[in-house]
Write a protein that holds these residues in place. Structure first.
Motif, PDB file in Angstrom:
ATOM      1  N   ARG A 228      30.399   1.779 -35.745  1.00 46.52           N
ATOM      2  CA  ARG A 228      29.211   2.164 -34.976  1.00 46.52           C
ATOM      3  C   ARG A 228      28.516   0.963 -34.356  1.00 46.52           C
ATOM      4  N   ARG A 229      28.738  -0.221 -34.913  1.00 53.29           N
ATOM      5  CA  ARG A 229      28.103  -1.417 -34.345  1.00 53.29           C
ATOM      6  C   ARG A 229      28.567  -1.687 -32.908  1.00 53.29           C
ATOM      7  N   ALA A 230      29.738  -1.166 -32.544  1.00 52.53           N
ATOM      8  CA  ALA A 230      30.258  -1.370 -31.184  1.00 52.53           C
ATOM      9  C   ALA A 230      29.988  -0.184 -30.270  1.00 52.53           C
ATOM     10  N   MET A 231      29.288   0.823 -30.771  1.00 52.73           N
ATOM     11  CA  MET A 231      29.037   2.030 -29.972  1.00 52.73           C
ATOM     12  C   MET A 231      27.660   1.956 -29.328  1.00 52.73           C
ATOM     13  N   PRO A 232      27.582   2.131 -28.013  1.00 52.66           N
ATOM     14  CA  PRO A 232      26.306   1.970 -27.310  1.00 52.66           C
ATOM     15  C   PRO A 232      25.158   2.807 -27.858  1.00 52.66           C
ATOM     16  N   ARG A 233      25.429   3.996 -28.352  1.00 47.99           N
ATOM     17  CA  ARG A 233      24.352   4.850 -28.859  1.00 47.99           C
ATOM     18  C   ARG A 233      23.700   4.284 -30.113  1.00 47.99           C
ATOM     19  N   PHE A 234      24.432   3.408 -30.804  1.00 48.85           N
ATOM     20  CA  PHE A 234      23.915   2.822 -32.037  1.00 48.85           C
ATOM     21  C   PHE A 234      23.358   1.421 -31.831  1.00 48.85           C
ATOM     22  N   ALA A 235      23.356   0.932 -30.593  1.00 53.80           N
ATOM     23  CA  ALA A 235      22.673  -0.327 -30.302  1.00 53.80           C
ATOM     24  C   ALA A 235      21.182  -0.132 -30.572  1.00 53.80           C
ATOM     25  N   SER A 236      20.519  -1.176 -31.004  1.00 49.97           N
ATOM     26  CA  SER A 236      19.135  -1.032 -31.490  1.00 49.97           C
ATOM     27  C   SER A 236      18.212  -0.331 -30.506  1.00 49.97           C
ATOM     28  N   ASP A 237      18.216  -0.750 -29.236  1.00 51.66           N
ATOM     29  CA  ASP A 237      17.300  -0.157 -28.260  1.00 51.66           C
ATOM     30  C   ASP A 237      17.623   1.316 -28.007  1.00 51.66           C
ATOM     31  N   ALA A 238      18.926   1.618 -27.845  1.00 55.97           N
ATOM     32  CA  ALA A 238      19.323   3.001 -27.598  1.00 55.97           C
ATOM     33  C   ALA A 238      19.022   3.873 -28.806  1.00 55.97           C
ATOM     34  N   TYR A 239      19.288   3.340 -29.995  1.00 49.19           N
ATOM     35  CA  TYR A 239      19.079   4.150 -31.191  1.00 49.19           C
ATOM     36  C   TYR A 239      17.595   4.427 -31.415  1.00 49.19           C
ATOM     37  N   ALA A 240      16.766   3.477 -31.048  1.00 43.10           N
ATOM     38  CA  ALA A 240      15.324   3.701 -31.167  1.00 43.10           C
ATOM     39  C   ALA A 240      14.895   4.893 -30.314  1.00 43.10           C
ATOM     40  N   GLU A 241      15.494   5.022 -29.129  1.00 40.59           N
ATOM     41  CA  GLU A 241      15.202   6.179 -28.281  1.00 40.59           C
ATOM     42  C   GLU A 241      15.749   7.461 -28.904  1.00 40.59           C
ATOM     43  N   ASN A 242      16.949   7.388 -29.437  1.00 42.91           N
ATOM     44  CA  ASN A 242      17.552   8.584 -30.031  1.00 42.91           C
ATOM     45  C   ASN A 242      16.798   9.057 -31.263  1.00 42.91           C
ATOM     46  N   LEU A 243      16.225   8.117 -31.997  1.00 41.11           N
ATOM     47  CA  LEU A 243      15.466   8.506 -33.184  1.00 41.11           C
ATOM     48  C   LEU A 243      14.267   9.393 -32.839  1.00 41.11           C
ATOM     49  N   LYS A 244      13.794   9.315 -31.608  1.00 46.25           N
ATOM     50  CA  LYS A 244      12.667  10.153 -31.197  1.00 46.25           C
ATOM     51  C   LYS A 244      13.036  11.639 -31.219  1.00 46.25           C
ATOM     52  N   LEU A 245      14.343  11.928 -31.167  1.00 44.92           N
ATOM     53  CA  LEU A 245      14.797  13.317 -31.212  1.00 44.92           C
ATOM     54  C   LEU A 245      14.825  13.870 -32.636  1.00 44.92           C
ATOM     55  N   LEU A 246      14.847  12.983 -33.617  1.00 44.93           N
ATOM     56  CA  LEU A 246      15.042  13.430 -35.000  1.00 44.93           C
ATOM     57  C   LEU A 246      13.842  14.182 -35.578  1.00 44.93           C
ATOM     58  N   GLY A 247      12.640  13.760 -35.227  1.00 49.11           N
ATOM     59  CA  GLY A 247      11.451  14.448 -35.745  1.00 49.11           C
ATOM     60  C   GLY A 247      11.462  15.926 -35.378  1.00 49.11           C
ATOM     61  N   PRO A 248      11.578  16.247 -34.074  1.00 52.41           N
ATOM     62  CA  PRO A 248      11.655  17.665 -33.695  1.00 52.41           C
ATOM     63  C   PRO A 248      12.867  18.382 -34.281  1.00 52.41           C
ATOM     64  N   PHE A 249      13.985  17.655 -34.422  1.00 54.75           N
ATOM     65  CA  PHE A 249      15.183  18.295 -34.978  1.00 54.75           C
ATOM     66  C   PHE A 249      14.973  18.635 -36.454  1.00 54.75           C
ATOM     67  N   LYS A 250      14.355  17.730 -37.194  1.00 51.62           N
ATOM     68  CA  LYS A 250      14.066  18.009 -38.600  1.00 51.62           C
ATOM     69  C   LYS A 250      13.090  19.178 -38.730  1.00 51.62           C
ATOM     70  N   ALA A 251      12.171  19.277 -37.776  1.00 50.58           N
ATOM     71  CA  ALA A 251      11.232  20.404 -37.808  1.00 50.58           C
ATOM     72  C   ALA A 251      11.959  21.727 -37.592  1.00 50.58           C
ATOM     73  N   LEU A 252      12.949  21.737 -36.704  1.00 47.33           N
ATOM     74  CA  LEU A 252      13.758  22.944 -36.514  1.00 47.33           C
ATOM     75  C   LEU A 252      14.522  23.303 -37.782  1.00 47.33           C
ATOM     76  N   ALA A 253      15.046  22.286 -38.457  1.00 44.99           N
ATOM     77  CA  ALA A 253      15.772  22.541 -39.704  1.00 44.99           C
ATOM     78  C   ALA A 253      14.844  23.131 -40.761  1.00 44.99           C
ATOM     79  N   ARG A 254      13.629  22.601 -40.853  1.00 43.90           N
ATOM     80  CA  ARG A 254      12.666  23.165 -41.811  1.00 43.90           C
ATOM     81  C   ARG A 254      12.366  24.621 -41.472  1.00 43.90           C
ATOM     82  N   GLN A 255      12.217  24.906 -40.186  1.00 45.26           N
ATOM     83  CA  GLN A 255      11.968  26.273 -39.747  1.00 45.26           C
ATOM     84  C   GLN A 255      13.131  27.191 -40.129  1.00 45.26           C
ATOM     85  N   ALA A 256      14.339  26.638 -40.072  1.00 46.73           N
ATOM     86  CA  ALA A 256      15.531  27.420 -40.411  1.00 46.73           C
ATOM     87  C   ALA A 256      15.743  27.526 -41.917  1.00 46.73           C
ATOM     88  N   GLY A 257      15.032  26.713 -42.684  1.00 42.84           N
ATOM     89  CA  GLY A 257      15.213  26.716 -44.132  1.00 42.84           C
ATOM     90  C   GLY A 257      16.484  26.024 -44.568  1.00 42.84           C
TER      91      GLY A 257
END
Length: 336
Positions: A228-257
């Protein structure tokens, strides 16, 4: 566990990808830990196991072969050829793509020995070798079927045109490609092509290489040899942006139980009944968590919300770096 067709076989809807035990994400786990994971999978009813010549440069097939030998008649065993480890001029083992018929025949013989079996249920061409006509490679795999040492064949990371050409040479039972909420390339064409020819679609990295589990929040902790260290999505700057999706995604999972990983797998299973995800893990607890998704029936509107939240338009960074892109033949989305 519910079952689906995997070529000529019926298997549980979620299989175990064994790569993580030996390859790609840092040092291999201990034999004892690998044994615990595979034993837990067998106990839970998993009957589809996936390995490859490349993984651990033969070590993963040896491990899987030894651990699964007592259960061989109860499982569907898949492996892959056409990529292997070879020493360079300095003696460093590096992966090499080679799909010449003579190479595939040799690798099959070696895999049979390592896997301690007289036939491989599903044998994939791991990568399309652009220096070899796909008809030649697939014809060689067809010869292995006719010899009885392989029961069905598949292709990995190919485009729809290559899949259709291959299928005209010899029936393709399965296509294996990365597919998850955050990797949608398969939706361009190859998913439909697989359905057209009656091939199963095996989705690897269905949890986005741990992103969709919600557990990987700091990529700086990845081992120096982690791919993953060589994958662009896991580069620090890109991953910081992707992490912004996790909060809403975790909320959907909680809603789904359910957990985020279970939501991601449930979404994938809901896309089509010819899709079978293979999960890779070194943790018994994570394996058991993932398998719960096989029996989840989540509301369509919740799955649609997950689909709209994480997709090719909202994820930052390419799937592979430039080198990685040259090794696959899958369709790609046009730049935004």
């Amino acid at each position: 566990m519910q079952t689906r067709k995997l070529g000529p076989f019926n298997v549980g809807v979620i299989g175990l990808g064994c790569m993580n035990l030996s390859h790609a994400y840092g040092p291999p786990v201990s034999v004892d830990q690998a044994d615990r994971v595979i034993a837990a999978a067998i106990e839970a009813g998993v009957d589809h196991f996936d390995t490859a010549t490349l993984y651990g440069f033969g070590a993963n097939e040896e491990l899987v072969g030894r651990l699964l030998k007592p259960h061989r008649r109860k499982i569907t065993l898949a492996s892959k050829c056409g990529m292997e480890g070879r020493p360079d001029a300095q003696g460093v083992i590096r992966k090499a793509i080679d799909a010449r018929p003579s190479t595939l025949a040799r690798q099959c013989e070696q895999s049979l020995r390592r896997l301690q079996t007289d036939a491989i249920d599903l044998y994939y061409l791991h990568r399309y070798d652009r220096s070899v006509p796909i008809e030649d490679s697939v014809g060689a795999l067809g010869d292995l079927v006719r010899k009885g040492v392989v029961r069905s064949i598949g292709l990995s990371e190919v485009s729809a045109p290559i899949l259709l050409r291959a299928h005209r040479e010899f029936p393709i039972s399965a296509v294996q490609t990365e597919y998850s909420l955050w990797t949608r390339n398969a939706e361009i064409a190859v998913l439909a092509a697989a359905r057209e020819i009656g091939a199963s679609f095996v989705a690897f990295s269905p949890l986005a290489r741990a992103f969709l589990t919600g557990a990987l929040t700091d990529v700086t902790t990845l081992h120096a040899t982690d791919i993953r260290r060589a994958m662009p999505r896991f580069a620090s700057d890109a991953y910081a942006e992707n992490l912004k999706l996790l909060g809403p995604f975790k909320a959907l999972a909680r809603q789904a139980g359910c957990t985020p990983a279970q939501l991601a797998l449930a979404w994938l299973l809901a896309q089509d009944d010819h899709i079978l995800p293979i999960v890779g893990t070194t943790s018994v607890a994570h394996l058991r968590e993932n398998l719960v998704a096989a029996d989840l029936a989540l509301p369509p509107d919740l799955l649609a919300a997950a689909d709209a939240l994480i997709n090719e338009k909202t994820v930052t960074g390419a799937r592979y770096n430039t080198q990685g892109e040259t090794e696959v033949n899958t369709e790609t989305f046009a730049p935004a």
